[in-house]
Design an enzyme around this catalytic site. Structure first.
Site, PDB file in Angstrom:
ATOM      1  CG  ASP A  87      44.613  38.285  38.283  1.00 42.06           C
ATOM      2  OD1 ASP A  87      43.822  38.464  37.342  1.00 42.06           O
ATOM      3  OD2 ASP A  87      45.296  37.251  38.410  1.00 42.06           O
ATOM      4  N   GLY A 117      39.006  29.998  35.169  1.00 43.37           N
ATOM      5  CA  GLY A 117      39.461  30.211  33.795  1.00 43.37           C
ATOM      6  C   GLY A 117      40.809  29.545  33.569  1.00 43.37           C
ATOM      7  NE  ARG A 167      36.486  34.306  32.597  1.00 38.85           N
ATOM      8  CZ  ARG A 167      37.530  34.200  33.410  1.00 38.85           C
ATOM      9  NH1 ARG A 167      37.433  33.494  34.522  1.00 38.85           N
ATOM     10  NH2 ARG A 167      38.668  34.786  33.116  1.00 38.85           N
ATOM     11  CD  GLN A 193      43.505  32.189  32.261  1.00 41.21           C
ATOM     12  OE1 GLN A 193      42.661  32.295  31.391  1.00 41.21           O
ATOM     13  NE2 GLN A 193      43.232  32.399  33.541  1.00 41.21           N
ATOM     14  CE  LYS A 230      42.391  32.285  41.681  1.00 44.59           C
ATOM     15  NZ  LYS A 230      41.716  32.177  40.375  1.00 44.59           N
ATOM     16  NE  ARG A 273      51.073  28.453  35.169  1.00 44.86           N
ATOM     17  CZ  ARG A 273      50.006  29.271  35.119  1.00 44.86           C
ATOM     18  NH1 ARG A 273      49.146  29.315  36.128  1.00 44.86           N
ATOM     19  NH2 ARG A 273      49.809  30.050  34.066  1.00 44.86           N
TER      20      ARG A 273
HETATM   21  C1  S3P Z   1      46.443  33.390  35.158  1.00 41.67           C
HETATM   22  C2  S3P Z   1      46.600  34.291  34.144  1.00 41.67           C
HETATM   23  C3  S3P Z   1      45.836  35.548  34.060  1.00 41.67           C
HETATM   24  C4  S3P Z   1      45.188  35.906  35.380  1.00 41.67           C
HETATM   25  C5  S3P Z   1      44.518  34.733  36.014  1.00 41.67           C
HETATM   26  C6  S3P Z   1      45.523  33.625  36.282  1.00 41.67           C
HETATM   27  C7  S3P Z   1      47.245  32.150  35.138  1.00 41.67           C
HETATM   28  O1  S3P Z   1      44.832  35.405  33.069  1.00 41.67           O
HETATM   29  O2  S3P Z   1      44.270  36.951  35.190  1.00 41.67           O
HETATM   30  O3  S3P Z   1      43.922  35.100  37.239  1.00 41.67           O
HETATM   31  O4  S3P Z   1      47.335  31.465  36.173  1.00 41.67           O
HETATM   32  O5  S3P Z   1      47.815  31.851  34.084  1.00 41.67           O
HETATM   33  P1  S3P Z   1      45.160  35.695  31.514  1.00 41.67           P
HETATM   34  O6  S3P Z   1      46.243  34.802  31.130  1.00 41.67           O
HETATM   35  O7  S3P Z   1      43.899  35.416  30.780  1.00 41.67           O
HETATM   36  O8  S3P Z   1      45.549  37.126  31.447  1.00 41.67           O
END
Ligand code: S3P
Length: 426
Positions: free
Chosen positions: A315, A94, A122, A169, A24, A29
């Site tokens: 995760d 997110g 969120r 993120q 994912k 990306r």
């Molecule tokens: C992700 C980063 C993580 C992860 C999310 C995917 C990403 O979140 O929990 O499922 O693809 O950058 P955080 O960066 O908020 O920890």
């Protein structure tokens, strides 16, 4: 509201799985980064699930041409982002909304990003605040913290930023903003978080390096980047549900094919190994990331304390908690406050649902203790609109059965999850 009824498995399995959902994080990306090129990016095994298809649709609304043949995608950007006529809907993702926040803040134009009812609750200030501090114009509900977010993009200032949160993120949003800023930018995190953004953008030709003080140095783009040519690997977080299934089912074994073996993504497997499961990693390629098979076989499990490098297994903690419930002794999860702001409050979701299954626990603000070694009873549990809670308790149901409510969210990341789960019974 959809619901699932899981029957106990009552038998061992030995299976090779090559149809687990594609990654994912990497798929989001791929969609986004393709617009930094002026040539066609070719992506095999793109994750065709709701979250990542929303990102793809947003990229299309920003002017790129998208051709899709099953999970093979070609993205041809026009060289310039066009201002979309409609609100951009990230659904449940997110990663989608936060990365687009960084990307669009630095692109001339006006954009509105929103999501489903869960995403709208969120926190967005973790990206919006540092972006505002370098000149980004981002507004939203609750003083700019909640979607819908209104963004007016423009050139941003160069920055030096030490993030108080270890979040890929946040890091990625800042790197994307830095690519269109007016100088070399520096970003630091306490612990390395998943690094797909740095690996992929560097592979496309961006200059992103780490200095001796631990800062990531991001040079603004002076032109376009090379297009992506990539086969998205299997998602280790999705594959982990079946790793746990093998680890808790006597005499069982699973071969998980073509998984990314990026160290920031396979820490949960290392934890399961420490608990006693037999795990082998067979690397066979390295394109942007190491890639290979993970083989997991059952052995008696013992308790574990998980407190370091939390972002490397954040995760997978809900699924790991199922293994902890069956392991001998008290397992501890610490320093995991971030779990409270995932697709659901995953600390409450895990312990409240485990309580319904008869498991004893102690809840803390930043984690929990699970007093394992008894069993997981059949119960009716709520997914709280969280795909990973639904799938974790589906795996728990292999022991004595489970009823799970609100399971439509599984489609956000792993649409064929139930087909694979059923194939364990074959
Ligand atoms: C992700 C980063 C993580 C992860 C999310 C995917 C990403 O979140 O929990 O499922 O693809 O950058 P955080 O960066 O908020 O920890």
């Amino acid at each position: 509201m959809e619901k699932l009824s899981i029957e106990p498995l009552n038998k061992p399995f030995d299976i090779e799985i090559d149809s687990i959902a594609s990654d994912k994080s990497i798929s989001h990306r791929c969609a986004m980064f393709s617009i930094f090129s002026d040539k066609t990016s070719k992506i095999k095994n793109f994750l065709c699930a709701e979250d990542t298809l929303n990102s793809l649709s947003i990229v299309e609304q920003l002017g790129a041409q998208v051709k899709r043949d099953g999970s093979y995608i070609e993205i041809t950007p026009t060289g310039k982002i066009s201002e979309p006529a409609n609100i951009l809907d990230c659904g449940n993702a997110g990663t989608g909304i936060r990365l687009f926040c960084g990307l669009l803040s630095s692109q001339e134009g006006s954009y509105i990003l929103t999501g489903d009812k869960h995403l709208k609750e969120r926190p967005m200030n973790r990206v919006a605040k540092p972006l505002r501090s370098i000149g980004a114009k981002i507004d939203g509900r609750e003083n700019g913290n909640k979607a819908p977010l209104a963004i007016r993009g423009g050139t941003l200032d160069a920055f030096t930023y030490e993030s108080p949160i270890d979040s890929a993120q946040v890091k990625s949003a800042m790197i994307l903003a830095a690519l269109r800023s007016n100088g070399v930018c520096k970003y630091k995190e306490n612990e390395l978080t998943r690094d797909h953004t740095e690996r992929m953008l560097s592979g496309m030709g961006a200059t992103i390096t780490k200095d001796d003080q631990g800062y990531i140095n991001i040079h603004p783009l002076t032109g376009v980047l090379k297009p992506l040519e990539i086969t998205v690997p299997t998602d280790p977080s999705s594959a982990f549900f079946f790793a746990v299934a093998a680890a808790i089912t006597p005499n069982s074994r699973v071969v998980l094919k073509n998984v990314t073996l990026n160290p920031t993504r396979i820490e949960a497997y290392k934890a399961l190994e420490k608990m006693g499961a037999n795990i082998e990693y067979v690397e066979h390629e390295n394109i942007y990331e190491p890639l290979g098979d993970i083989i997991v076989s059952h052995k008696e499990l013992n308790a574990i304390t998980v407190e370091n490098n939390i972002s490397w297994l954040i995760d997978e903690l809900p699924a790991l908690s199922i293994a902890m419930s069956l392991a001998k002794g008290t397992s501890v999860v610490k320093n995991a406050k971030e779990l409270r702001v995932k697709e659901s409050d995953r600390i409450s979701a895990v312990v409240d649902n485990l309580a319904l299954c008869g498991v004893n626990f102690t809840e803390h603000e930043d984690g929990y203790e699970i007093h394992g070694g008894t069993t997981l009873n059949k119960a009716t549990i709520n997914s709280f609109g969280d795909h990973r809670i639904a799938m974790s308790f589906a795996i728990a149901g292999l022991i004595n059965g489970m009823e799970i409510l609100d399971t439509e969210y599984i489609r956000t990341s792993f649409p064929n999850f139930m087909d694979i789960l059923e194939s364990l019974r074959a």
